[in-house]
Design a protein around this motif. Structure first.
Motif: not given
Length: 242
Positions: A168-171, A213-219
Motif C-alpha cells: 500500500e502506497w505511503g502518503d 528522500l526524493s519524491y517524484w510526485s504521486e509516483v
C-alpha cells in the motif's frame, strides 16, 4: 492491494474450555507478542542511537542544502497519479534539481513500498527493513489518532487497516507519522513545480536524525545521497522509470 495482516494477538478458543484454560493461552500469546514488539523497538532504538557515521553523513547533506527554503508541511493522502506526459515532465524536473544540488538517488523497488523502503534505507541503511518501518508508522497512527485524523478523507480505522497492507502506497500522512515515531526531520526534494523542497518535522520534538528522500510526485520515492556516496546495493525488482 497486498495481503491482509492477521491479528498476532488473536487466538481461536476451543469450544467448551473450562477452568480458564483459554484465558491462560491468550495471555501467554499476548505476552509473547508484547515481548517481541518490545525487542523490536529496542533493536530499532539501538541502531538509531549507535549509527554516528550516519548522522554525520546526513548533517553534511543538510549543510550543503541549507539555502533551500521550505513551506510548512500539511499532511495529505495521495492524489491522482499523473498521466504519462505530466509524469515524464515531472521526472525530468526532479532529475534536474537533483543534479543542481549535487544529489543522487538510490533506487527503491516499485512494489508499492517505496516510501517505507526509502525511509528504512535512510534510517537503518537497509531498505529491507521497510516492513518494520511500516509497522511502527501504523502503530503511531493508532496511538496518536488526534494528530492525523483530520487529514484523512475516509473512516480513520479503514485508513489504518489499508496502511497495514504490504504494497500500500505511503502518503504525506504516513511521512508525518514516521517523522513523529522516529523523531526525524524528513527532507523531500520534490518534482512539484512550485516547491522543490519540503521539510517534515516531528510534532513538539527536536529531531534527532534526518532522512533525505526524493519524491517524484504521486509516483515514487527514492533515498538520497551526495553524488559519489550512493551505496552499491541494487534493487531486486524493477524500479519506477519510464
Amino acid at each position: 492491494m497486498g495481503e491482509h495482516n492477521r491479528n498476532p494477538f488473536a487466538i481461536a478458543s476451543a469450544s467448551g474450555n473450562a477452568g480458564g484454560g483459554s484465558t491462560s493461552a491468550s495471555s501467554d500469546s499476548s505476552f509473547s507478542s508484547s515481548v517481541a514488539d518490545t525487542d523490536d523497538d529496542q533493536t530499532i532504538a539501538r541502531i538509531l542511537a549507535e549509527d554516528e557515521s550516519l548522522r554525520r553523513e546526513q548533517g553534511k547533506l543538510g549543510r550543503r542544502l541549507s539555502h533551500l527554503g521550505s513551506i510548512p508541511h500539511t499532511p495529505r493522502v495521495n492524489r491522482q497519479i499523473p498521466d504519462v506526459n505530466d509524469a515524464t515532465l515531472d521526472h525530468e524536473l526532479l532529475s534536474g534539481r537533483l543534479a543542481t544540488y549535487g544529489l543522487a538517488e538510490l533506487q527503491m523497488e516499485g512494489d508499492g513500498n517505496c516510501q517505507f523502503r526509502a525511509l528504512a534505507d535512510q534510517l537503518f541503511r537497509n531498505a529491507d527493513y521497510h516492513k518494520h518501518v511500516r509497522k511502527h508508522v501504523v502503530k503511531q497512527l493508532k496511538r496518536q489518532r488526534k494528530l492525523y485524523e483530520e487529514y484523512v478523507p475516509m473512516k480513520y480505522r479503514h485508513y489504518r487497516r489499508k496502511m497495514k497492507k504490504p504494497g500500500e502506497w505511503g502518503d504525506h500522512v504516513t511521512l508525518q507519522a514516521a517523522a513523529d515515531r522516529f523523531e526525524a526531520k524528513i527532507c523531500l526534494v520534490t518534482s512539484f513545480r512550485e516547491q522543490s523542497y519540503i521539510e517534515i518535522l516531528p510534532h513538539n520534538k527536536i529531531p534527532l536524525r534526518v532522512a533525505w528522500l526524493s519524491y517524484w510526485s504521486e509516483v515514487h520515492y527514492n533515498s538520497l545521497y551526495s553524488v559519489g556516496d550512493v551505496p552499491t546495493r541494487k534493487p531486486k525488482k524493477k524500479h519506477w522509470l519510464f
